[in-house]
Design an enzyme around this catalytic site. Structure first.
Site, PDB file in Angstrom:
ATOM      1  N   HIS A 164       0.863  -1.173   0.000  1.00 52.42           N
ATOM      2  CA  HIS A 164       0.000   0.000   0.000  1.00 52.42           C
ATOM      3  C   HIS A 164       0.903   1.228   0.000  1.00 52.42           C
ATOM      4  CE1 HIS A 164      -3.172   2.829   1.204  1.00 52.42           C
ATOM      5  NE2 HIS A 164      -2.304   3.289   2.109  1.00 52.42           N
ATOM      6  N   CYS A 224      -4.470   1.652  -4.808  1.00 51.51           N
ATOM      7  CA  CYS A 224      -3.859   2.789  -4.124  1.00 51.51           C
ATOM      8  C   CYS A 224      -2.576   3.251  -4.797  1.00 51.51           C
ATOM      9  CB  CYS A 224      -3.579   2.423  -2.664  1.00 51.51           C
ATOM     10  SG  CYS A 224      -2.516   0.968  -2.456  1.00 51.51           S
TER      11      CYS A 224
END
Length: 209
Positions: free
Chosen positions: A59, A137
């Site tokens: 992430h 993301c």
């Protein structure tokens, strides 16, 4: 136009400026030369599924002006972009572990410009358009840094997307909560709860120019 096709309605910061030696004195004093940082986190629960094929799942969020912006998925047709304190893995949830910070470059956009950019990106990076392989993301982080300073994020951060054809089953078999950071869940609850503070609700549209 922004690099991802969004129209640029912002001031001079959108223009290309020659920064060869000796040209700094030509830069307006308003320009900030603010660092653009990429904060990368291990999603270690998902990595248990992918280590056997040699892939790490990460992430990322973009840190600028003391705020970290990131993107996650939900079922609603509005922005999936949310804010956290930089490098605060507790804001994301127990499946996230801070790994490292990468400096991507510098930007001349002001803090107000950044908020307008985030608002416009939210139209593209909606919660209901999140996809682990095709619109995650890291895709957001790359789009954001390219607007801010003309540089993409390192390829290794989003390597899973490049090998998505190898693992088409992965997103279907993962628990949904693994893909939704806690900070985004809080942002959603505030969107539905009028008692939340104004700072926690999605930003209003930018003023017309």
């Amino acid at each position: 136009m922004f690099s991802n096709g969004l129209a640029c309605n912002l001031p001079f910061s959108c223009m290309s400026i020659n920064r060869d030696s000796g040209s700094d004195e030509l830069l307006p004093s308003k320009m900030s030369r603010e660092p653009v940082l990429l904060n990368v986190y291990d999603m270690y629960k998902i990595n248990e599924f992918t280590t056997n094929i040699g892939l790490g799942v990460f992430h990322s969020g973009v840190e600028i002006y003391g705020t970290e912006y990131a993107y996650g998925g939900h079922q609603y047709p509005f922005t999936g972009i949310f804010e956290i304190n930089p490098r605060d893995e507790t804001d994301l949830g127990e499946q996230f572990k801070f790994r490292q910070t990468v400096q991507i470059g510098y930007t001349d956009f002001t803090e107000d410009d950044v908020k307008r950019i985030i608002y416009e990106l939210g139209k593209e990076f909606r919660g209901d358009r999140y996809h682990l392989m095709n619109n995650n993301c890291n895709h957001f982080s790359g789009a954001f840094t390219k607007i801010l300073c003309g540089q993409d994020i390192p390829a290794w951060v989003n390597r899973l997307a490049y090998f998505s054809s190898w693992v088409p089953f992965l997103e279907r078999c993962l628990p949904k909560e693994w893909l939704m950071p806690m900070a985004l869940q809080h942002s959603l609850s505030c969107h539905r709860d009028s008692t939340c503070s104004e700072a926690s609700t999605p930003p209003p549209p930018p003023p017309p120019y």
